[in-house]
Design a protein around this motif. Sequence first.
Motif, short mmCIF file in Angstrom:
data_model
loop_
_atom_site.label_atom_id
_atom_site.label_comp_id
_atom_site.label_asym_id
_atom_site.label_seq_id
_atom_site.Cartn_x
_atom_site.Cartn_y
_atom_site.Cartn_z
N PHE A 139 -0.54 53.15 32.23
CA PHE A 139 -1.78 52.51 31.76
C PHE A 139 -2.13 51.34 32.68
O PHE A 139 -1.25 50.56 33.06
N GLY A 140 -3.40 51.22 33.04
CA GLY A 140 -3.87 50.09 33.83
C GLY A 140 -3.76 50.35 35.32
O GLY A 140 -2.67 50.60 35.83
N ASP A 141 -4.89 50.29 36.01
CA ASP A 141 -4.89 50.50 37.46
C ASP A 141 -4.29 49.30 38.18
O ASP A 141 -4.43 48.15 37.74
N VAL A 142 -3.64 49.56 39.32
CA VAL A 142 -3.03 48.49 40.10
C VAL A 142 -2.99 48.93 41.56
O VAL A 142 -2.96 50.14 41.85
N GLU A 143 -3.01 47.97 42.48
CA GLU A 143 -2.93 48.29 43.90
C GLU A 143 -1.51 48.70 44.25
O GLU A 143 -0.53 48.18 43.72
N GLN A 144 -1.40 49.61 45.21
CA GLN A 144 -0.09 50.13 45.61
C GLN A 144 0.83 49.04 46.13
O GLN A 144 2.02 49.02 45.84
N ARG A 145 0.29 48.07 46.87
CA ARG A 145 1.12 47.04 47.48
C ARG A 145 1.77 46.12 46.45
O ARG A 145 2.71 45.39 46.79
N LYS A 146 1.28 46.13 45.23
CA LYS A 146 1.84 45.26 44.20
C LYS A 146 3.01 45.92 43.44
O LYS A 146 3.58 45.31 42.54
#
Length: 213
Positions: A54-61
Amino acid sequence: MTLHGLLGRKLGMTTIFTERGEAVPVTVVEAGPNMVTQVRTKARDGYDAVQLGFGDVEQRKLTKPVQGQQKALGGKFVKYLREMPADDVSAHTPGEIVDVDLFNANDLVDVTGKSKGKGFQGVMRRHNFHGGPRTHGQSDRMRAPGSIGSGTSPGRVWKGMRMAGRMGGDRKTVQRLQVVRVDTERHLLLIKGSVPGAKNGLLYVRRTVKPTK
């Protein structure tokens, strides 16, 4: 409905009105869309469960191990990963989208979240102690805990003694809350009453484990 619940985000509280004009306090939860990231099976993992994201996030994080867990999502990455029981895990596949239509109005749910942190608090706020006497020469005992044990026997403080300390920030569950309304277009659940945590906190909404009365 094979899955038992969803992951969501607390948006806040408001009041809605029934057809009879009664005011009902509700918590608005953005529950989904959830993505099935992995399916746990008893043959491979020793237990049955469905892992939801759940919840989009950037790959680098994300750390490398977490990125590896999400390989099957086709380049999409999610912030939160939690496992949810299901009646039949074979009915789900990685990449599948699960939404609030899992629930209906008047369903009973258990909501789990992380309660608000209150910092270091005294015994009156933390454990509801009534404090010491306000008279007979007790000038500084109004909010004190009082004795925490005798000197000779046991000669120490018992483990688990209720004292001042850190309060809040714990995993809490409120059971048998009623789903008042389901908004499938905006992925919202309106749940009667309050739920643990602050705004934007992660919530775990599942079918109640208590039997219907």
